[in-house]
Design a protein around this motif. Structure first.
Motif, PDB file in Angstrom:
ATOM      1  N   GLU A 158      10.284  38.835  83.882  1.00 33.41           N
ATOM      2  CA  GLU A 158       9.051  40.322  83.225  1.00 33.41           C
ATOM      3  C   GLU A 158       9.599  41.514  83.667  1.00 33.41           C
ATOM      4  O   GLU A 158       8.641  42.413  84.129  1.00 33.41           O
ATOM      5  CB  GLU A 158       8.067  39.287  84.495  1.00 33.41           C
ATOM      6  CG  GLU A 158       7.726  37.910  83.877  1.00 33.41           C
ATOM      7  CD  GLU A 158       6.158  37.499  84.745  1.00 33.41           C
ATOM      8  OE1 GLU A 158       6.159  38.169  86.058  1.00 33.41           O
ATOM      9  OE2 GLU A 158       5.316  36.495  84.256  1.00 33.41           O
TER      10      GLU A 158
ATOM     11  N   THR B  66       9.762  45.557  83.489  1.00 27.89           N
ATOM     12  CA  THR B  66       9.116  46.610  82.467  1.00 27.89           C
ATOM     13  C   THR B  66      10.274  47.418  81.653  1.00 27.89           C
ATOM     14  O   THR B  66      11.099  47.908  82.675  1.00 27.89           O
ATOM     15  CB  THR B  66       8.605  47.232  82.770  1.00 27.89           C
ATOM     16  OG1 THR B  66       7.345  46.778  84.129  1.00 27.89           O
ATOM     17  CG2 THR B  66       8.021  48.472  81.958  1.00 27.89           C
TER      18      THR B  66
ATOM     19  N   ARG C 132       1.552  50.147  85.645  1.00 30.91           N
ATOM     20  CA  ARG C 132       0.317  49.748  84.898  1.00 30.91           C
ATOM     21  C   ARG C 132       0.740  49.866  83.665  1.00 30.91           C
ATOM     22  O   ARG C 132       0.419  49.615  82.654  1.00 30.91           O
ATOM     23  CB  ARG C 132      -1.203  50.635  84.901  1.00 30.91           C
ATOM     24  CG  ARG C 132      -2.409  49.870  86.593  1.00 30.91           C
ATOM     25  CD  ARG C 132      -3.352  51.225  86.482  1.00 30.91           C
ATOM     26  NE  ARG C 132      -4.068  50.696  87.379  1.00 30.91           N
ATOM     27  CZ  ARG C 132      -4.159  50.599  88.803  1.00 30.91           C
ATOM     28  NH1 ARG C 132      -2.826  50.927  88.830  1.00 30.91           N
ATOM     29  NH2 ARG C 132      -4.746  50.157  89.714  1.00 30.91           N
ATOM     30  N   CYS C 133       2.186  50.561  83.658  1.00 33.31           N
ATOM     31  CA  CYS C 133       2.912  50.161  82.666  1.00 33.31           C
ATOM     32  C   CYS C 133       3.294  49.125  81.860  1.00 33.31           C
ATOM     33  O   CYS C 133       4.304  48.633  81.678  1.00 33.31           O
ATOM     34  CB  CYS C 133       3.842  51.423  82.370  1.00 33.31           C
ATOM     35  SG  CYS C 133       3.416  53.482  83.025  1.00 33.31           S
ATOM     36  N   THR C 134       2.869  47.948  81.215  1.00 31.89           N
ATOM     37  CA  THR C 134       3.064  47.040  81.029  1.00 31.89           C
ATOM     38  C   THR C 134       3.840  46.864  79.774  1.00 31.89           C
ATOM     39  O   THR C 134       4.464  45.737  79.641  1.00 31.89           O
ATOM     40  CB  THR C 134       2.162  46.174  80.535  1.00 31.89           C
ATOM     41  OG1 THR C 134       0.924  46.656  79.803  1.00 31.89           O
ATOM     42  CG2 THR C 134       1.363  45.911  81.558  1.00 31.89           C
TER      43      THR C 134
ATOM     44  N   ASP D 216      -8.230  50.290  86.043  1.00 30.57           N
ATOM     45  CA  ASP D 216      -8.190  48.768  85.907  1.00 30.57           C
ATOM     46  C   ASP D 216      -9.122  48.047  84.260  1.00 30.57           C
ATOM     47  O   ASP D 216      -9.202  47.370  83.969  1.00 30.57           O
ATOM     48  CB  ASP D 216      -8.363  48.421  86.703  1.00 30.57           C
ATOM     49  CG  ASP D 216      -6.813  47.875  87.778  1.00 30.57           C
ATOM     50  OD1 ASP D 216      -5.851  47.921  87.342  1.00 30.57           O
ATOM     51  OD2 ASP D 216      -6.741  47.408  88.495  1.00 30.57           O
TER      52      ASP D 216
ATOM     53  N   GLY E 151      -6.928  45.879  80.616  1.00 33.25           N
ATOM     54  CA  GLY E 151      -5.575  44.894  79.752  1.00 33.25           C
ATOM     55  C   GLY E 151      -4.757  45.231  78.317  1.00 33.25           C
ATOM     56  O   GLY E 151      -4.338  44.583  78.247  1.00 33.25           O
TER      57      GLY E 151
ATOM     58  N   PRO F  56      -2.074  46.719  75.958  1.00 30.91           N
ATOM     59  CA  PRO F  56      -1.207  48.059  75.899  1.00 30.91           C
ATOM     60  C   PRO F  56      -0.424  48.939  76.516  1.00 30.91           C
ATOM     61  O   PRO F  56      -0.770  49.647  75.553  1.00 30.91           O
ATOM     62  CB  PRO F  56       0.374  46.844  74.808  1.00 30.91           C
ATOM     63  CG  PRO F  56      -1.227  47.470  73.960  1.00 30.91           C
ATOM     64  CD  PRO F  56      -2.555  46.842  74.602  1.00 30.91           C
TER      65      PRO F  56
ATOM     66  N   ASN G 249      10.378  44.764  73.629  1.00 35.38           N
ATOM     67  CA  ASN G 249       9.127  44.028  73.577  1.00 35.38           C
ATOM     68  C   ASN G 249       9.191  42.792  73.044  1.00 35.38           C
ATOM     69  O   ASN G 249       9.837  42.676  72.548  1.00 35.38           O
ATOM     70  CB  ASN G 249       8.389  45.046  73.115  1.00 35.38           C
ATOM     71  CG  ASN G 249       7.036  45.823  74.635  1.00 35.38           C
ATOM     72  OD1 ASN G 249       7.457  45.163  76.129  1.00 35.38           O
ATOM     73  ND2 ASN G 249       7.984  47.052  74.802  1.00 35.38           N
TER      74      ASN G 249
END
Length: 363
Positions: A311, A313, A279-281, A139, A144, A146, A363
């Protein structure tokens, strides 16, 4: 202070904080403090936590007297359960010229094989500490950014068109400013990390690298030759771009690939799978694969199915025939998506060339 602000993970960070005269409340994680006895004796260490930090007996006694918690280094382990940073390929494959069996990656896998079913709570505690530390480091590393995941089969051989296509996709995604994340293993995962590694290199570098790698098409029968070919590519282009690999010793017979700039390797596969997808935002791309890839498709689908506030993914499945005929998961995905927020966030495309546009549209 937020959590990230109270963690000290390098000697430079320790020196900067200790110079202020107080380490109170800080978490010092896996820093060798044997040469920082004076700083520890001089600083306020009340409410500090030292995780796996080597220190002289006088320093250890003093910080304990201050009220600090001290978790000493664990002897005779092939890994550090308190590590503060992600792995690098060089760290995992150290000693490769002497054979893969002598590398830290192989030694940790051997330890895991010996202890995973012995029922010893001490061993399981060490694995859990390690995996939690890796998640924290992951993290912090991503910060943060992408992230786009690229999932696919481990059996994809170097030298084939599909491998080259996956590598080209990884390069395109990295060049667009996305952080590429994979399961960190061989096959399609390696190809995507390779493409990201060569994103800043001239276009011709990828074709040359693919030719070099084709000489060792698979990690069987020799992991040493397979990994050696990868490190030859890294030596040819030493300043590669960053990406993330998230493999597991649960499937330790599959070695990690050498092209992910940072590696978050876990013992617990469930923790690894959930953490990778979460974590695959910026979306997840699913290349053709078998059981493991199908599991990832539905793990991600489950999260999207219950996603709130619109939201989900983005999900892109590549190779229409594979996902509608060979492993026909697409009709089920569409049925699950019907009328839900995820319905507009899934796409089926014929080739990797269509992936960037599909992701951009969602996106």
């Amino acid at each position: 202070m937020v959590n990230a602000d109270i963690e000290i993970e390098t000697l430079d960070e320790f020196d900067r904080v200790a110079a202020r005269g107080s380490l109170s409340g800080y978490r010092v994680q896996s820093v060798n403090l044997l040469e920082r006895t004076f700083a520890l004796l001089a600083a306020d260490t009340s409410a500090a936590v030292f995780l796996g930090c080597a220190m002289e007996p006088d320093a250890s006694a003093k910080v304990r007297a201050d009220g600090a918690l001290v978790f000493p280094p664990v002897p005779d382990l092939p890994f550090n359960p308190y590590r503060g940073l992600l792995y690098t390929p060089g760290e995992l494959f150290a000693g490769l010229p002497d054979g893969y069996e002598s590398t830290p990656d192989a030694l940790v896998y051997a330890w895991f094989q010996e202890t995973k079913s012995d029922g010893d709570v001490y061993s399981s505690m060490l694995r859990s500490l390690h995996d939690d530390a890796v998640s924290d480091a992951l993290d912090e590393h991503l910060g943060g950014a992408p992230v786009v995941g690229v999932m696919g089969g481990h059996a994809l051989s170097r030298g084939g068109a599909a491998y080259g296509g996956a590598a080209a996709l990884g390069r395109t995604l990295a060049r667009s400013g996305l952080t590429v994340a994979t399961g960190g293993g061989p096959g399609a995962m390696e190809a995507a990390n390779l493409g990201a590694y060569l994103a800043a290199a001239p276009d011709g570098a990828l074709a040359e690298a693919l030719e070099m790698l084709a000489k060792a098409p698979s990690f069987t029968p020799s992991v040493s030759e397979w990994a050696g070919a990868a490190f030859a590519v890294r030596e040819r282009w030493p300043d590669g771009g960053d990406s993330v690999g998230i493999p597991t010793w649960f499937y330790g017979h599959e070695p990690p690939n050498a092209f992910a700039g940072h590696v978050a390797k876990y013992f617990a596969n469930a923790t690894r799978e959930d953490g990778l997808l979460a974590r695959c935002t910026a979306g997840v791309v699913f290349l053709p694969g078998a059981a493991g890839t199908v599991q990832e498709v539905f793990d991600n689908t489950t999260a999207n199915y219950y996603a709130s506030r619109g939201e989900p993914t983005p999900m892109v499945l590549v190779d229409r025939a594979h996902w509608t005929e060979h492993l026909p998961v697409w009709p089920l995905l569409r049925a699950l998506a019907g009328g839900r927020a995820m319905e507009s966030r899934i796409a089926l495309v014929d080739s990797v060339d269509e992936v960037p546009a599909a992701l951009a549209s969602m996106n």
